[in-house]
Design a protein around this motif. Structure first.
Motif, PDB file in Angstrom:
ATOM      1  N   PHE A  29      45.052  14.078 118.647  1.00  0.00           N
ATOM      2  CA  PHE A  29      44.225  15.099 119.299  1.00  0.00           C
ATOM      3  C   PHE A  29      42.815  15.185 118.737  1.00  0.00           C
ATOM      4  O   PHE A  29      42.013  16.004 119.203  1.00  0.00           O
ATOM      5  N   ALA A  30      42.475  14.357 117.743  1.00  0.00           N
ATOM      6  CA  ALA A  30      41.162  14.451 117.105  1.00  0.00           C
ATOM      7  C   ALA A  30      40.534  13.069 116.958  1.00  0.00           C
ATOM      8  O   ALA A  30      41.217  12.043 117.009  1.00  0.00           O
ATOM      9  N   ASP A  31      39.220  13.061 116.768  1.00  0.00           N
ATOM     10  CA  ASP A  31      38.478  11.843 116.460  1.00  0.00           C
ATOM     11  C   ASP A  31      38.440  11.715 114.939  1.00  0.00           C
ATOM     12  O   ASP A  31      37.733  12.470 114.262  1.00  0.00           O
ATOM     13  N   VAL A  32      39.212  10.785 114.385  1.00  0.00           N
ATOM     14  CA  VAL A  32      39.410  10.681 112.949  1.00  0.00           C
ATOM     15  C   VAL A  32      38.702   9.448 112.402  1.00  0.00           C
ATOM     16  O   VAL A  32      38.875   8.335 112.915  1.00  0.00           O
ATOM     17  N   THR A  33      37.911   9.650 111.354  1.00  0.00           N
ATOM     18  CA  THR A  33      37.280   8.550 110.641  1.00  0.00           C
ATOM     19  C   THR A  33      37.765   8.556 109.204  1.00  0.00           C
ATOM     20  O   THR A  33      37.587   9.539 108.484  1.00  0.00           O
ATOM     21  N   ALA A  34      38.398   7.482 108.782  1.00  0.00           N
ATOM     22  CA  ALA A  34      38.858   7.366 107.407  1.00  0.00           C
ATOM     23  C   ALA A  34      37.689   6.978 106.510  1.00  0.00           C
ATOM     24  O   ALA A  34      36.948   6.044 106.802  1.00  0.00           O
ATOM     25  N   VAL A  35      37.528   7.720 105.442  1.00  0.00           N
ATOM     26  CA  VAL A  35      36.617   7.362 104.352  1.00  0.00           C
ATOM     27  C   VAL A  35      37.415   7.630 103.087  1.00  0.00           C
ATOM     28  O   VAL A  35      37.435   8.741 102.567  1.00  0.00           O
ATOM     29  N   ALA A  36      38.103   6.614 102.613  1.00  0.00           N
ATOM     30  CA  ALA A  36      39.101   6.817 101.558  1.00  0.00           C
ATOM     31  C   ALA A  36      38.982   5.747 100.484  1.00  0.00           C
ATOM     32  O   ALA A  36      38.445   4.663 100.732  1.00  0.00           O
ATOM     33  N   PRO A  37      39.502   6.037  99.295  1.00  0.00           N
ATOM     34  CA  PRO A  37      39.438   5.051  98.211  1.00  0.00           C
ATOM     35  C   PRO A  37      40.199   3.776  98.560  1.00  0.00           C
ATOM     36  O   PRO A  37      41.278   3.825  99.161  1.00  0.00           O
ATOM     37  N   ALA A  38      39.649   2.655  98.164  1.00  0.00           N
ATOM     38  CA  ALA A  38      40.302   1.373  98.411  1.00  0.00           C
ATOM     39  C   ALA A  38      41.560   1.218  97.564  1.00  0.00           C
ATOM     40  O   ALA A  38      42.490   0.507  97.953  1.00  0.00           O
ATOM     41  N   THR A  39      41.597   1.894  96.404  1.00  0.00           N
ATOM     42  CA  THR A  39      42.734   1.813  95.489  1.00  0.00           C
ATOM     43  C   THR A  39      43.150   3.211  95.059  1.00  0.00           C
ATOM     44  O   THR A  39      42.428   4.194  95.300  1.00  0.00           O
ATOM     45  N   ASP A  40      44.287   3.302  94.411  1.00  0.00           N
ATOM     46  CA  ASP A  40      44.819   4.581  93.943  1.00  0.00           C
ATOM     47  C   ASP A  40      43.845   5.247  92.967  1.00  0.00           C
ATOM     48  O   ASP A  40      43.456   4.654  91.962  1.00  0.00           O
ATOM     49  N   GLN A  41      43.469   6.479  93.280  1.00  0.00           N
ATOM     50  CA  GLN A  41      42.553   7.244  92.429  1.00  0.00           C
ATOM     51  C   GLN A  41      43.171   8.599  92.064  1.00  0.00           C
ATOM     52  O   GLN A  41      42.478   9.610  91.986  1.00  0.00           O
ATOM     53  N   SER A  42      44.464   8.600  91.821  1.00  0.00           N
ATOM     54  CA  SER A  42      45.163   9.852  91.537  1.00  0.00           C
ATOM     55  C   SER A  42      44.654  10.489  90.243  1.00  0.00           C
ATOM     56  O   SER A  42      44.342   9.804  89.270  1.00  0.00           O
ATOM     57  N   ALA A  43      44.583  11.822  90.262  1.00  0.00           N
ATOM     58  CA  ALA A  43      44.291  12.634  89.079  1.00  0.00           C
ATOM     59  C   ALA A  43      42.918  12.359  88.475  1.00  0.00           C
ATOM     60  O   ALA A  43      42.714  12.545  87.278  1.00  0.00           O
TER      61      ALA A  43
END
Length: 263
Positions: A29-43
């Motif tokens: 239902f939305a126009d979604v653009t991913a801008v996310a880390p290429a690798t795990d960046q937890s914590a």
């Protein structure tokens, strides 16, 4: 009503199961653009970079950077006209006041608040115990069903209802979906104040340990009703309305010290 535009990020990395589950759910239902880390960046909290290499991805963009980097990069350069930032779904709950500053998932939402953009952070509570360790659970998109349902509901309704006139972002924790379980209730909560970090020094090394998770596994959770941990452990979707920056409280004791500073 036109479809909302969303910047979607996380801290588990753009290839994580929870991220894809949320992307697919919101894209209905939305126009979604991913801008996310290429690798795990937890914590990593709100750690920032000065340069973040960007690669195009089938869902949007993958950054060699942190969740906070992704929010700034997205809102300033890659998709600056979005209506909302959504961060998640993190595999593992982000519950308790002491966790808020550590969580990359939550930090991406906090960063959005400084741009005056509404934001939602989403995490999945994966209970310990059973035959598998918790980190080997929640490997199927269906395991995130409660979280994606809550995310879709809040993205559609929170802003029109005026929720973000009273808070800057929502920290949402959902229980893991069971094979036969019905939909979970939603509860508005406050972050738990339980804190049980320990440290032991031995042979030149300090070992830091968070005992809260062990206590949760045994059912030893003293958190009262109305807290995020109590809600999610008992199978409800926890929604905590939060603000950024931190609130301040001026008081007479500090005023008096400031007045006598040069005496």
């Amino acid at each position: 009503m036109s479809e909302p535009s969303i910047l979607l990020t996380n801290d588990d990395g753009i290839e994580s199961v929870g991220f894809r589950a949320l992307y697919d759910a919101l894209s209905e239902f939305a126009d979604v653009t991913a801008v996310a880390p290429a690798t795990d960046q937890s914590a990593v909290g709100r750690k920032m970079s000065t340069d973040a290499v960007v690669a195009e991805h089938e869902l949007g963009y993958a950054l060699e950077g942190t969740p906070a980097d992704c929010t700034v990069a997205g809102l300033e350069a890659l998709c600056p006209d979005v209506d909302m930032v959504v961060s998640g779904i993190n595999k593992g709950a982000n519950i308790g006041a002491y966790v808020l500053g550590r969580s990359g998932t939550v930090s991406a939402a906090v960063e959005a608040a400084f741009f005056d953009v509404p934001a939602i952070a989403l995490s999945l509570y994966v209970p310990a115990g059973g035959d598998l360790p918790w980190h080997e659970k929640a490997t199927d998109p269906g395991d995130f069903r409660e979280a994606t349902h809550a995310a879709s509901y809040l993205v559609k309704h929170a802003e029109p209802a005026g929720v973000f006139e009273q808070c800057d972002y929502l920290n949402v924790n959902a229980p893991m979906s069971g094979p036969d379980g019905g939909p979970a209730d939603m509860q508005v909560t406050v972050p738990s104040e339980l804190y049980d970090m320990t440290a032991e020094f031995e042979n030149g090394t300090v070992k830091l340990h968070d005992r809260v998770w062990e206590r949760m596994e045994t059912g030893d959770i003293p958190d009262p009703d109305g807290t995020d941990r109590r809600a999610v452990v008992e199978g409800r979707v926890s929604v905590s309305p939060l603000t950024a920056p931190h609130t301040t409280h001026r008081h007479e004791a500090l005023d008096a010290l400031a007045e006598t500073y040069l005496e």
